[in-house]
Design a protein around this motif. Sequence first.
Motif, PDB file in Angstrom:
ATOM      1  N   UNK A  27      40.475 -25.068  56.314  1.00  0.00           N
ATOM      2  CA  UNK A  27      41.083 -23.760  56.518  1.00  0.00           C
ATOM      3  C   UNK A  27      42.570 -23.759  56.240  1.00  0.00           C
ATOM      4  N   UNK A  28      43.136 -22.569  56.050  1.00  0.00           N
ATOM      5  CA  UNK A  28      44.572 -22.448  55.826  1.00  0.00           C
ATOM      6  C   UNK A  28      45.349 -22.656  57.127  1.00  0.00           C
ATOM      7  N   UNK A  29      46.642 -22.907  57.003  1.00  0.00           N
ATOM      8  CA  UNK A  29      47.492 -23.032  58.189  1.00  0.00           C
ATOM      9  C   UNK A  29      47.792 -21.658  58.790  1.00  0.00           C
ATOM     10  N   UNK A  30      47.861 -20.648  57.922  1.00  0.00           N
ATOM     11  CA  UNK A  30      48.184 -19.291  58.375  1.00  0.00           C
ATOM     12  C   UNK A  30      47.543 -18.295  57.426  1.00  0.00           C
ATOM     13  N   UNK A  31      47.064 -17.183  57.971  1.00  0.00           N
ATOM     14  CA  UNK A  31      46.448 -16.136  57.161  1.00  0.00           C
ATOM     15  C   UNK A  31      46.891 -14.778  57.669  1.00  0.00           C
ATOM     16  N   UNK A  32      47.187 -13.881  56.751  1.00  0.00           N
ATOM     17  CA  UNK A  32      47.565 -12.514  57.098  1.00  0.00           C
ATOM     18  C   UNK A  32      46.896 -11.586  56.097  1.00  0.00           C
ATOM     19  N   UNK A  33      46.311 -10.511  56.607  1.00  0.00           N
ATOM     20  CA  UNK A  33      45.637  -9.524  55.760  1.00  0.00           C
ATOM     21  C   UNK A  33      46.342  -8.180  55.853  1.00  0.00           C
ATOM     22  N   UNK A  34      46.296  -7.446  54.737  1.00  0.00           N
ATOM     23  CA  UNK A  34      46.949  -6.146  54.652  1.00  0.00           C
ATOM     24  C   UNK A  34      45.982  -5.161  54.002  1.00  0.00           C
ATOM     25  N   UNK A  35      45.797  -4.010  54.644  1.00  0.00           N
ATOM     26  CA  UNK A  35      44.976  -2.949  54.064  1.00  0.00           C
ATOM     27  C   UNK A  35      45.923  -1.978  53.360  1.00  0.00           C
ATOM     28  N   UNK A  36      45.649  -1.730  52.089  1.00  0.00           N
ATOM     29  CA  UNK A  36      46.457  -0.820  51.279  1.00  0.00           C
ATOM     30  C   UNK A  36      45.508   0.178  50.622  1.00  0.00           C
ATOM     31  N   UNK A  40      42.437  -4.605  49.816  1.00  0.00           N
ATOM     32  CA  UNK A  40      42.748  -5.528  50.908  1.00  0.00           C
ATOM     33  C   UNK A  40      43.410  -6.738  50.271  1.00  0.00           C
ATOM     34  N   UNK A  41      44.604  -7.062  50.751  1.00  0.00           N
ATOM     35  CA  UNK A  41      45.336  -8.226  50.284  1.00  0.00           C
ATOM     36  C   UNK A  41      45.330  -9.271  51.399  1.00  0.00           C
ATOM     37  N   UNK A  91      35.118  -3.955  56.424  1.00  0.00           N
ATOM     38  CA  UNK A  91      35.822  -2.775  55.898  1.00  0.00           C
ATOM     39  C   UNK A  91      34.910  -1.555  55.794  1.00  0.00           C
ATOM     40  N   UNK A  92      33.605  -1.793  55.845  1.00  0.00           N
ATOM     41  CA  UNK A  92      32.612  -0.727  55.690  1.00  0.00           C
ATOM     42  C   UNK A  92      32.781   0.003  54.353  1.00  0.00           C
ATOM     43  N   UNK A  93      33.135  -0.796  53.318  1.00  0.00           N
ATOM     44  CA  UNK A  93      33.286  -0.316  51.943  1.00  0.00           C
ATOM     45  C   UNK A  93      32.752  -1.413  51.027  1.00  0.00           C
ATOM     46  N   UNK A  94      32.247  -1.019  49.876  1.00  0.00           N
ATOM     47  CA  UNK A  94      31.810  -2.000  48.899  1.00  0.00           C
ATOM     48  C   UNK A  94      32.997  -2.662  48.214  1.00  0.00           C
ATOM     49  N   UNK A  95      32.839  -3.935  47.860  1.00  0.00           N
ATOM     50  CA  UNK A  95      33.869  -4.648  47.114  1.00  0.00           C
ATOM     51  C   UNK A  95      33.587  -4.461  45.628  1.00  0.00           C
ATOM     52  N   UNK A 112      43.009 -10.589  46.437  1.00  0.00           N
ATOM     53  CA  UNK A 112      43.059  -9.135  46.446  1.00  0.00           C
ATOM     54  C   UNK A 112      41.645  -8.608  46.216  1.00  0.00           C
ATOM     55  N   UNK A 113      41.175  -7.795  47.134  1.00  0.00           N
ATOM     56  CA  UNK A 113      39.874  -7.142  47.006  1.00  0.00           C
ATOM     57  C   UNK A 113      40.129  -5.681  46.690  1.00  0.00           C
ATOM     58  N   UNK A 114      39.494  -5.166  45.640  1.00  0.00           N
ATOM     59  CA  UNK A 114      39.516  -3.726  45.420  1.00  0.00           C
ATOM     60  C   UNK A 114      38.182  -3.199  45.927  1.00  0.00           C
ATOM     61  N   UNK A 115      38.250  -2.086  46.640  1.00  0.00           N
ATOM     62  CA  UNK A 115      37.075  -1.525  47.301  1.00  0.00           C
ATOM     63  C   UNK A 115      36.642  -0.234  46.632  1.00  0.00           C
ATOM     64  N   UNK A 116      35.436   0.213  46.956  1.00  0.00           N
ATOM     65  CA  UNK A 116      34.945   1.443  46.342  1.00  0.00           C
ATOM     66  C   UNK A 116      35.417   2.690  47.081  1.00  0.00           C
ATOM     67  N   UNK A 117      36.303   2.534  48.019  1.00  0.00           N
ATOM     68  CA  UNK A 117      36.890   3.652  48.752  1.00  0.00           C
ATOM     69  C   UNK A 117      37.898   3.148  49.757  1.00  0.00           C
TER      70      UNK A 117
END
Length: 125
Positions: A27-36, A40-41, A91-95, A112-117
Motif C-alpha cells: 500500500x501507499x504511505x498516504x492517499x488523498x482523493x478528490x471529487x471534481x 475522481x482524482x 461513487x454510484x456512477x459508472x467508470x 484519474x477516473x472519468x465517470x458517466x455522470x
Amino acid sequence: MKRTRGQIEAEISEAVIRFEKDYMGRGPLETKSYILDDMVLVRLKGVLTQAEHQLASSGDAGKGRDLIKQVRIELIEKGRPLLAEAIERIAKCGVKSLHTDISTKTGERVILFTLDGPVEIAPPA
C-alpha cells in the motif's frame, strides 16, 4: 441518504489503498482523493518499492524509469475491473475511463477516473 464529499472521498481512498495492498502487494504511505464533478482524482504517495527506487536511480535511470512505468501501467490495466467496480460502488456512477501515471522521482502515483455522470454529494449543512 446522500453522503458528504469528505465521506465519499475517504471511502474512495480506502478502496484504492485496499486495491494497492491486495492486488499490487503493497500500500501507499498516504492517499488523498478528490471529487471534481464527473471525475475522481486519487493521489498516492510512497508507492515505489525499495527495488524500484534502486532501478530508477541506477546507471541507466531512463531505462529503469521506463521499465517501472511500463510494469506499473500493465499491472493497473490488469486490475482495472476490480478498481473500477470499487469506484462505481462508492461513487454510484459508472467508470468511463481510467488514466494513471507514476513519478519515479517522487514515488507518487495519480489515478484519474472519468465517470458517466457527476457524483451525488449531500449539500453542505
